[in-house]
Design a protein around this motif. Structure first.
Motif, PDB file in Angstrom:
ATOM      1  N   THR A  16       0.803  -1.192   0.226  1.00  0.00           N
ATOM      2  CA  THR A  16      -0.138   0.065   0.073  1.00  0.00           C
ATOM      3  C   THR A  16       0.840   1.254  -0.074  1.00  0.00           C
ATOM      4  O   THR A  16       0.462   2.134  -0.725  1.00  0.00           O
ATOM      5  CB  THR A  16      -0.962  -0.096   1.286  1.00  0.00           C
ATOM      6  OG1 THR A  16      -1.632  -1.169   1.394  1.00  0.00           O
ATOM      7  CG2 THR A  16      -1.711   1.333   1.110  1.00  0.00           C
ATOM      8  N   VAL A  17       1.828   1.338   0.957  1.00  0.00           N
ATOM      9  CA  VAL A  17       2.666   2.356   0.888  1.00  0.00           C
ATOM     10  C   VAL A  17       3.605   2.495  -0.319  1.00  0.00           C
ATOM     11  O   VAL A  17       3.959   3.716  -0.997  1.00  0.00           O
ATOM     12  CB  VAL A  17       3.465   2.538   2.432  1.00  0.00           C
ATOM     13  CG1 VAL A  17       4.378   3.481   2.163  1.00  0.00           C
ATOM     14  CG2 VAL A  17       2.854   2.779   3.532  1.00  0.00           C
ATOM     15  N   GLY A  18       4.029   1.400  -0.845  1.00  0.00           N
ATOM     16  CA  GLY A  18       4.904   1.430  -2.087  1.00  0.00           C
ATOM     17  C   GLY A  18       4.227   1.912  -3.025  1.00  0.00           C
ATOM     18  O   GLY A  18       4.721   2.712  -3.774  1.00  0.00           O
ATOM     19  N   ARG A  19       3.196   1.592  -3.332  1.00  0.00           N
ATOM     20  CA  ARG A  19       2.322   2.040  -4.521  1.00  0.00           C
ATOM     21  C   ARG A  19       2.121   3.643  -4.458  1.00  0.00           C
ATOM     22  O   ARG A  19       2.472   4.246  -5.358  1.00  0.00           O
ATOM     23  CB  ARG A  19       0.836   1.633  -4.590  1.00  0.00           C
ATOM     24  CG  ARG A  19       0.745   0.284  -5.347  1.00  0.00           C
ATOM     25  CD  ARG A  19      -0.775  -0.100  -5.478  1.00  0.00           C
ATOM     26  NE  ARG A  19      -0.752  -1.628  -5.845  1.00  0.00           N
ATOM     27  CZ  ARG A  19      -0.869  -2.426  -4.810  1.00  0.00           C
ATOM     28  NH1 ARG A  19      -1.006  -1.996  -3.458  1.00  0.00           N
ATOM     29  NH2 ARG A  19      -0.646  -3.721  -5.091  1.00  0.00           N
ATOM     30  N   ARG A  23       4.042   6.412  -6.968  1.00  0.00           N
ATOM     31  CA  ARG A  23       3.318   7.442  -7.693  1.00  0.00           C
ATOM     32  C   ARG A  23       3.815   8.695  -7.270  1.00  0.00           C
ATOM     33  O   ARG A  23       3.990   9.623  -7.983  1.00  0.00           O
ATOM     34  CB  ARG A  23       1.725   7.387  -6.981  1.00  0.00           C
ATOM     35  CG  ARG A  23       0.842   8.266  -7.941  1.00  0.00           C
ATOM     36  CD  ARG A  23      -0.605   8.055  -7.620  1.00  0.00           C
ATOM     37  NE  ARG A  23      -0.876   6.942  -8.024  1.00  0.00           N
ATOM     38  CZ  ARG A  23      -1.628   5.833  -7.142  1.00  0.00           C
ATOM     39  NH1 ARG A  23      -1.993   6.245  -6.274  1.00  0.00           N
ATOM     40  NH2 ARG A  23      -2.015   4.543  -7.825  1.00  0.00           N
ATOM     41  N   ARG A  24       4.084   9.061  -5.841  1.00  0.00           N
ATOM     42  CA  ARG A  24       4.731  10.445  -5.482  1.00  0.00           C
ATOM     43  C   ARG A  24       6.047  10.569  -6.054  1.00  0.00           C
ATOM     44  O   ARG A  24       6.107  11.842  -6.344  1.00  0.00           O
ATOM     45  CB  ARG A  24       4.730  10.328  -4.024  1.00  0.00           C
ATOM     46  CG  ARG A  24       5.539  11.543  -3.343  1.00  0.00           C
ATOM     47  CD  ARG A  24       4.803  12.781  -2.932  1.00  0.00           C
ATOM     48  NE  ARG A  24       5.756  13.661  -2.353  1.00  0.00           N
ATOM     49  CZ  ARG A  24       5.616  13.895  -1.064  1.00  0.00           C
ATOM     50  NH1 ARG A  24       5.194  13.121  -0.179  1.00  0.00           N
ATOM     51  NH2 ARG A  24       6.448  14.745  -0.496  1.00  0.00           N
ATOM     52  N   LEU A  25       6.941   9.704  -6.191  1.00  0.00           N
ATOM     53  CA  LEU A  25       8.374   9.903  -6.854  1.00  0.00           C
ATOM     54  C   LEU A  25       8.248   9.773  -8.301  1.00  0.00           C
ATOM     55  O   LEU A  25       9.361  10.006  -9.041  1.00  0.00           O
ATOM     56  CB  LEU A  25       9.316   8.846  -6.201  1.00  0.00           C
ATOM     57  CG  LEU A  25       9.126   8.839  -4.760  1.00  0.00           C
ATOM     58  CD1 LEU A  25      10.234   7.675  -4.093  1.00  0.00           C
ATOM     59  CD2 LEU A  25       9.868  10.293  -4.039  1.00  0.00           C
ATOM     60  N   GLY A  26       7.156   9.286  -8.965  1.00  0.00           N
ATOM     61  CA  GLY A  26       7.240   9.122 -10.321  1.00  0.00           C
ATOM     62  C   GLY A  26       7.817   8.036 -10.843  1.00  0.00           C
ATOM     63  O   GLY A  26       8.378   8.404 -12.056  1.00  0.00           O
ATOM     64  N   VAL A  27       7.735   6.977 -10.254  1.00  0.00           N
ATOM     65  CA  VAL A  27       8.747   5.576 -10.684  1.00  0.00           C
ATOM     66  C   VAL A  27       7.699   4.647 -10.612  1.00  0.00           C
ATOM     67  O   VAL A  27       6.588   4.625 -10.233  1.00  0.00           O
ATOM     68  CB  VAL A  27       9.808   5.514  -9.830  1.00  0.00           C
ATOM     69  CG1 VAL A  27      10.793   6.857  -9.765  1.00  0.00           C
ATOM     70  CG2 VAL A  27       9.502   5.226  -8.329  1.00  0.00           C
ATOM     71  N   ARG A  28       8.207   3.662 -11.136  1.00  0.00           N
ATOM     72  CA  ARG A  28       7.587   2.264 -11.367  1.00  0.00           C
ATOM     73  C   ARG A  28       7.581   1.451  -9.871  1.00  0.00           C
ATOM     74  O   ARG A  28       8.322   1.598  -9.085  1.00  0.00           O
ATOM     75  CB  ARG A  28       8.355   1.352 -12.126  1.00  0.00           C
ATOM     76  CG  ARG A  28       7.633  -0.045 -12.502  1.00  0.00           C
ATOM     77  CD  ARG A  28       8.237  -0.613 -13.550  1.00  0.00           C
ATOM     78  NE  ARG A  28       9.599  -1.193 -13.473  1.00  0.00           N
ATOM     79  CZ  ARG A  28      10.084  -2.134 -13.500  1.00  0.00           C
ATOM     80  NH1 ARG A  28       9.308  -3.295 -13.634  1.00  0.00           N
ATOM     81  NH2 ARG A  28      11.291  -2.746 -13.361  1.00  0.00           N
ATOM     82  N   PHE A  29       6.308   0.913  -9.599  1.00  0.00           N
ATOM     83  CA  PHE A  29       6.207   0.191  -8.474  1.00  0.00           C
ATOM     84  C   PHE A  29       6.090  -1.413  -8.936  1.00  0.00           C
ATOM     85  O   PHE A  29       5.465  -1.868  -9.684  1.00  0.00           O
ATOM     86  CB  PHE A  29       4.711   0.531  -7.691  1.00  0.00           C
ATOM     87  CG  PHE A  29       4.270  -0.472  -6.752  1.00  0.00           C
ATOM     88  CD1 PHE A  29       5.108  -0.469  -5.651  1.00  0.00           C
ATOM     89  CD2 PHE A  29       3.473  -1.543  -6.662  1.00  0.00           C
ATOM     90  CE1 PHE A  29       4.721  -1.218  -4.414  1.00  0.00           C
ATOM     91  CE2 PHE A  29       3.385  -2.267  -5.609  1.00  0.00           C
ATOM     92  CZ  PHE A  29       3.904  -2.286  -4.518  1.00  0.00           C
TER      93      PHE A  29
END
Length: 187
Positions: A16-19, A23-29
């Motif tokens: 949950t936090v990772g997704r 998104r916040r950092l603009g990178v792939r999860f």
């Protein structure tokens, strides 16, 4: 490649936090457990039942190795499985190739979150609260040893946890991440 790897007990919020962090950092999860399920063609619970924990940990080690040494020019947030730290090679790959964040939760907090969970194979026991305590006692020192940063999950919202992690990364000079896209603003 920069990999921000999240470690912690089952139910600690890694996915949950990772997704949200990605998104916040603009990178792939990437979720290591989801990657494994796609390879297995079945849920982890079914794989555990059919092949056992040792076979699962062998496959998990292969995935951790692959995900932590992907190509240059891209960054990602990686949610590891709760037991990924059990294998020394996983700890080495995470510690040396990633920035590791330990999402630290107490067994009581986790039990409140997971008391109705039927999908986590290690918690399908007569006393899941005692199992969480045993997992914490076994794994907490390993999480602490591999982590570059530790964040107490306690009661903060997911957004607060994401902000706390981003602030730690920023203070360490790790932001912006290579290959990151600018976060899109809400209109």
């Amino acid at each position: 490649m920069t990999v921000i790897a999240l470690v912690g007990l089952p139910g600690g919020g890694k996915s949950t936090v990772g997704r949200q962090l990605a998104r916040r950092l603009g990178v792939r999860f990437v979720d290591a457990d989801s990657t494994l399920e796609a390879r297995f063609g079945m849920p982890i619970k079914a794989y555990f039942a059919e092949h056992g924990e040792a076979a699962f940990r062998d496959e998990e080690a292969k995935v951790i190795d692959e995900l932590t040494c992907a190509g240059p020019g891209e960054s990602m947030v990686l949610a590891t499985g709760g037991g990924a730290v059990l294998r020394p090679e996983n700890r080495e790959h995470l510690q040396s190739r990633c920035t590791v964040v330990y999402l630290r939760s107490t067994p009581d907090e986790l039990f409140r979150r997971l008391r109705h969970d039927t999908q986590r194979p290690l918690l399908q026991v007569a006393d899941p609260k005692a199992k969480l305590k045993a997992l914490y006692d076994e794994r907490h020192p390993l999480y602490e040893a591999v982590a570059h940063y530790s964040i107490d999950t306690g009661r903060p919202s997911v957004a607060t946890l994401v902000n706390m992690i981003a602030m730690q990364l920023d203070m360490a000079g790790l932001l912006p991440l290579p290959g990151a896209q600018a976060p899109q603003s809400a209109i």
